[in-house]
Design a protein around this motif. Structure first.
Motif, short mmCIF file in Angstrom:
data_model
loop_
_atom_site.label_atom_id
_atom_site.label_comp_id
_atom_site.label_asym_id
_atom_site.label_seq_id
_atom_site.Cartn_x
_atom_site.Cartn_y
_atom_site.Cartn_z
N THR A 28 0.83 -1.20 0.00
CA THR A 28 0.00 0.00 0.00
C THR A 28 0.87 1.26 0.00
OG1 THR A 28 -0.16 -0.15 2.42
CG2 THR A 28 -1.94 -1.13 1.13
N GLU A 29 2.00 1.21 0.69
CA GLU A 29 2.90 2.37 0.68
C GLU A 29 3.50 2.59 -0.70
OE1 GLU A 29 5.68 1.45 3.70
OE2 GLU A 29 4.33 1.96 5.38
N SER A 30 3.86 1.51 -1.38
CA SER A 30 4.39 1.64 -2.75
C SER A 30 3.34 2.21 -3.69
CB SER A 30 4.87 0.28 -3.25
OG SER A 30 5.91 -0.23 -2.44
N ALA A 31 2.09 1.76 -3.51
CA ALA A 31 1.02 2.29 -4.35
C ALA A 31 0.83 3.78 -4.12
CB ALA A 31 -0.28 1.54 -4.05
N GLY A 44 1.41 7.16 -6.71
CA GLY A 44 0.31 8.08 -6.99
C GLY A 44 -1.06 7.43 -7.09
N ALA A 45 -1.19 6.19 -6.62
CA ALA A 45 -2.49 5.51 -6.67
C ALA A 45 -3.43 6.10 -5.64
CB ALA A 45 -2.31 4.01 -6.42
N GLY A 46 -4.68 6.31 -6.03
CA GLY A 46 -5.69 6.80 -5.11
C GLY A 46 -6.28 5.68 -4.27
N GLU A 47 -7.24 6.04 -3.41
CA GLU A 47 -7.84 5.04 -2.53
C GLU A 47 -8.56 3.96 -3.32
OE1 GLU A 47 -7.48 4.65 0.57
OE2 GLU A 47 -6.47 6.51 1.11
N TRP A 48 -9.32 4.36 -4.34
CA TRP A 48 -10.05 3.37 -5.12
C TRP A 48 -9.10 2.45 -5.87
CZ3 TRP A 48 -13.91 0.42 -5.82
CH2 TRP A 48 -14.18 -0.15 -7.07
N GLN A 49 -8.04 3.00 -6.45
CA GLN A 49 -7.08 2.17 -7.17
C GLN A 49 -6.34 1.22 -6.23
OE1 GLN A 49 -5.13 5.61 -8.71
NE2 GLN A 49 -5.92 5.33 -10.80
N THR A 50 -5.99 1.71 -5.04
CA THR A 50 -5.33 0.85 -4.05
C THR A 50 -6.25 -0.28 -3.63
OG1 THR A 50 -4.04 2.73 -3.23
CG2 THR A 50 -4.23 0.81 -1.79
N PHE A 51 -7.50 0.05 -3.40
CA PHE A 51 -8.46 -0.96 -2.98
C PHE A 51 -8.69 -1.99 -4.08
CE2 PHE A 51 -12.91 -2.41 -2.97
CZ PHE A 51 -12.92 -3.08 -1.76
N ARG A 52 -8.86 -1.52 -5.30
CA ARG A 52 -9.22 -2.42 -6.40
C ARG A 52 -8.07 -3.32 -6.83
NH1 ARG A 52 -11.17 -0.54 -12.50
NH2 ARG A 52 -11.40 -2.66 -13.35
N HIS A 53 -6.86 -2.77 -6.91
CA HIS A 53 -5.75 -3.50 -7.50
C HIS A 53 -4.83 -4.17 -6.48
CE1 HIS A 53 -6.78 -2.05 -11.48
NE2 HIS A 53 -6.82 -0.81 -11.02
#
Length: 305
Positions: A199-202, A206-215
Motif C-alpha cells: 500500500t505504501e508503494s502504491a 500516486g495511486a488513489g484510494e479506489w485504485q489501491t483498494f481495487r488492484h
C-alpha cells in the motif's frame, strides 16, 4: 551409518499404541459431536420415513413424506422467500462490511471504539433483536414511524411489518444491521495481513484510494472474502429466530422462511404435530443449503480458473 530398523512386530505394536492414544485424545471432542450432531441427524433421517405425531407409535411410510414435500406449494414458497432473504442480505451486507473494513484499515479517528460499536449487535441474541425491532417498527406508535412523521418524511405511518414487501425488506435491513459487524471484523482481520509495503508503494506511485483498494487490497483479500460469503450464505439460509420473533412468517406467510415453516409442523400449538413430515422437511432444507453452498463454491472455482 545406517540406523537399525525395529523388528516388524515391534513397529506394528508401537504404531497401534500411537493410534490408540490419538483416538483416546480425540474422544472428549468426539462424544459431544456424536451426541449433539450425529445422533440428531440420524434421528431426523430415520423419522423422515415415518408418520409420527410424537405420541403414538411411528408408522413406516417409505418415501411418502418426501413425495408430500414435492407437492407442498407453501414449502416451495418458503424456499423462494429464503433465497430472496439470503440474496437481499448478501447484496447489502457483504459490500457494506467490506467498505467499513477498508475505512478502518486505512485509519480513522476512534477506530477501535467504532469497530466495537458496529460489532455489538452481533453479540445480542437474534431473538432479542427481533423482539426489540418488532417494537421499534410498530405501525401505530412505533418509534421509527414517530421519527418519520415528526420529520415530515412520510404523511402516514409506514406499515413496516404488515405489508408483504415491507416486511421482507424490514427483515433484510434488521439482519444486515445485526450481522454486518462480524463480517466487517473478518474483512478487517484479512486486510491486516496485507504487507504495508504494498500500500505504501502504491501511494508513492500516486495511486488513489479506489485504485489501491481495487488492484491491491481486493485481490489479496479474495481468500477471506470467499470464506465470509460462504459462512454468510449458510447462516442466512438457516435463519429462524430473527424471523420468528420479528414477523413470525407474516403477513399471510409472506416472510415464511424454511425453518419457520418446519417449526409449525414440529411445535405448532394449534395443530397436531407432524414430526415425520417435519423431519422430511428438515432433510430437504439441509439439501437446499448444501446445494446452494456447493453451487457457490463451483462458481468461485470456475471464476478462478
Amino acid at each position: 551409518m545406517r540406523r537399525a530398523k525395529l523388528p516388524r512386530p515391534r513397529r506394528e505394536g508401537w504404531r497401534h499404541r500411537e493410534n490408540s492414544a490419538a483416538w483416546f485424545m480425540l474422544l472428549p471432542a468426539f462424544l459431544p459431536y456424536a451426541a449433539f450432531a450425529l445422533v440428531p441427524i440420524a434421528w431426523l433421517i430415520y423419522y423422515s420415513f415415518h408418520r409420527w405425531n410424537g405420541f403414538t407409535e411411528p408408522t413406516f411410510v417409505g418415501l411418502d413424506n418426501y413425495a408430500r414435500v414435492g407437492r407442498d406449494s407453501q414449502w416451495w414458497e418458503s424456499v423462494v422467500t429464503t433465497l430472496q432473504f439470503t440474496g437481499g442480505r448478501l447484496v447489502l451486507e457483504v459490500p457494506l462490511a467490506l467498505a467499513l473494513a477498508y475505512v478502518f484499515f486505512r485509519g480513522v479517528r476512534g477506530g477501535t471504539i467504532l469497530r466495537t460499536i458496529y460489532f455489538l449487535p452481533y453479540v445480542l441474541s437474534p431473538a432479542i433483536i427481533g423482539i426489540v425491532f418488532g417494537f421499534l417498527l410498530r405501525h401505530i406508535g412505533g418509534p421509527f414511524n414517530q421519527v418519520l412523521l415528526a420529520t415530515s418524511l412520510v404523511d402516514s405511518p409506514v406499515n413496516f411489518l404488515g405489508d408483504a414487501t415491507n416486511a421482507l425488506l424490514s427483515l433484510i435491513g434488521v439482519g444486515v444491521w445485526a450481522h454486518v459487524g462480524i463480517n466487517m471484523l473478518l474483512f478487517f482481520a484479512g486486510m491486516m495481513t496485507i504487507p504495508t509495503e504494498l500500500t505504501e508503494s502504491a501511494a508513492v506511485e500516486g495511486a488513489g484510494e479506489w485504485q489501491t483498494f481495487r488492484h491491491i487490497v481486493l485481490p489479496m483479500l479474495m481468500p477471506v472474502a470467499r470464506i465470509v460469503v460462504l459462512i454468510s450464505i449458510i447462516g442466512i439460509l438457516r435463519s429462524f429466530d430473527l424471523v420468528k420473533t420479528l414477523t413470525d412468517g407474516g403477513p399471510a406467510r409472506a416472510t415464511d422462511v424454511m425453518f419457520t415453516y418446519i417449526y409449525r409442523f414440529f411445535f405448532e400449538p394449534t395443530a397436531i404435530p407432524q414430526i415425520g413430515y417435519a423431519a422430511a422437511l428438515g432433510v430437504s432444507a439441509s439439501v437446499v443449503v448444501g446445494v446452494v453452498s456447493v453451487a457457490y463454491l463451483r462458481l468461485v472455482r470456475r471464476h478462478e480458473a
